[in-house]
Design an enzyme around this catalytic site. Structure first.
Site, PDB file in Angstrom:
ATOM      1  N   SER A  64       0.863  -1.174   0.000  1.00 17.14           N
ATOM      2  CA  SER A  64       0.000   0.000   0.000  1.00 17.14           C
ATOM      3  C   SER A  64       0.899   1.223   0.000  1.00 17.14           C
ATOM      4  O   SER A  64       1.859   1.287   0.768  1.00 17.14           O
ATOM      5  CB  SER A  64      -0.892   0.036   1.245  1.00 17.14           C
TER       6      SER A  64
ATOM      7  N   GLU B  86      -1.120  19.100  -4.764  1.00 17.83           N
ATOM      8  CA  GLU B  86      -2.362  19.207  -5.532  1.00 17.83           C
ATOM      9  C   GLU B  86      -3.354  18.088  -5.199  1.00 17.83           C
ATOM     10  O   GLU B  86      -4.349  17.935  -5.884  1.00 17.83           O
ATOM     11  CB  GLU B  86      -2.033  19.193  -7.025  1.00 17.83           C
ATOM     12  N   SER B  87      -3.109  17.284  -4.185  1.00 17.10           N
ATOM     13  CA  SER B  87      -4.008  16.261  -3.630  1.00 17.10           C
ATOM     14  C   SER B  87      -3.263  14.949  -3.353  1.00 17.10           C
ATOM     15  O   SER B  87      -2.415  14.928  -2.483  1.00 17.10           O
ATOM     16  CB  SER B  87      -5.270  16.052  -4.450  1.00 17.10           C
TER      17      SER B  87
ATOM     18  N   HIS C  94      -2.710   0.294  -4.151  1.00 14.95           N
ATOM     19  CA  HIS C  94      -2.813  -0.919  -3.338  1.00 14.95           C
ATOM     20  C   HIS C  94      -2.622  -2.086  -4.303  1.00 14.95           C
ATOM     21  O   HIS C  94      -3.307  -2.162  -5.328  1.00 14.95           O
ATOM     22  CB  HIS C  94      -4.178  -1.003  -2.641  1.00 14.95           C
TER      23      HIS C  94
ATOM     24  N   CYS D 295      -6.259  18.691  -7.978  1.00 15.17           N
ATOM     25  CA  CYS D 295      -7.074  19.889  -8.128  1.00 15.17           C
ATOM     26  C   CYS D 295      -6.340  20.848  -9.055  1.00 15.17           C
ATOM     27  O   CYS D 295      -5.125  20.777  -9.203  1.00 15.17           O
ATOM     28  CB  CYS D 295      -7.380  20.525  -6.777  1.00 15.17           C
TER      29      CYS D 295
END
Lengths: 142, 142
Positions: B55, B62-63, B68, B83
């Protein structure tokens, strides 16, 4: 039809803007939501942006919960990604909706990793590997 | 129709299992993908699970980008959430698909935070706030 992962895409409109710009409250909402869902929290990363807005990630052993807030629009995007069938994703979503005081929430549930159409159950991973690889890789912006 | 965020849900089937269980290769694939997309990497968290599977989360200004992996099924779930319109999400997705050698990839693009149906552009946040709140909140499993 079994899938490896369950992914809730949570759109939270008409939230309380003061909460969306409060790092502690946003962090508390996500961490408590993870615990209420019976997930195992293993890492956190929360940051505040200018002029306002928060991005947060809760790494759980069963995958992740993320949030990005836009207080200026009263909006937050939340993702709850879990594997296995032990985690109560809907409990986490409900708790976050309540804590952010969203008056206009919506949820899309997606199945991730649909590998079989038969009625066979797929296993999931929940145990961290106790080796040197099980270190956290951290670095700052470069 | 403008949205605050763009979210690619990337389903990667028929990947190379040896790569999916290699922490360094998976980490490198995501970090390099973020950089190729012109995103600003600000934090990483990668972990390996038993019996196998990884993981990983790359926090970008920007996010976020997450992965996974299930080597036993040759499958990986990747999410690329950004974004603003400066980040080349498709470049990141293509790079990860190539690095994981997926022979059966699929991508769903979702718009997050559609707050207006008019032709007005919504701003995005890209600058970290230089205050005491701009600390990283880290904790280990409890």
């Amino acid at each position: 039809m079994y899938a490896l992962g369950t992914h809730l895409l949570v759109e939270l409109k008409d939230c309380n803007p003061d909460i969306l710009k409060n790092l502690e409250k946003v962090r508390s909402a996500l961490v408590t939501a993870a615990k209420k869902a019976k997930a195992t929290v293993i890492d956190l990363s929360f940051r505040e942006f200018q002029p306002f807005g928060i991005s947060g990630i809760v790494v759980i052993a069963e995958s992740h919960i993320t949030i990005h807030t836009w207080p200026e629009y009263g909006y937050a995007a939340v993702d709850i990604f879990t594997c296995g069938d032990l985690i109560k994703t809907e409990v986490a979503a409900s708790y976050i909706i309540k804590q952010l005081e969203s008056k206009n929430p919506s949820i899309v549930e997606m199945k991730r990793g649909i590998l079989s159409h038969k009625n066979e159950k797929l296993p999931h991973k929940v145990t961290l590997r106790p080796t040197a690889f099980n270190e956290e890789y951290q670095m700052m912006s470069r």
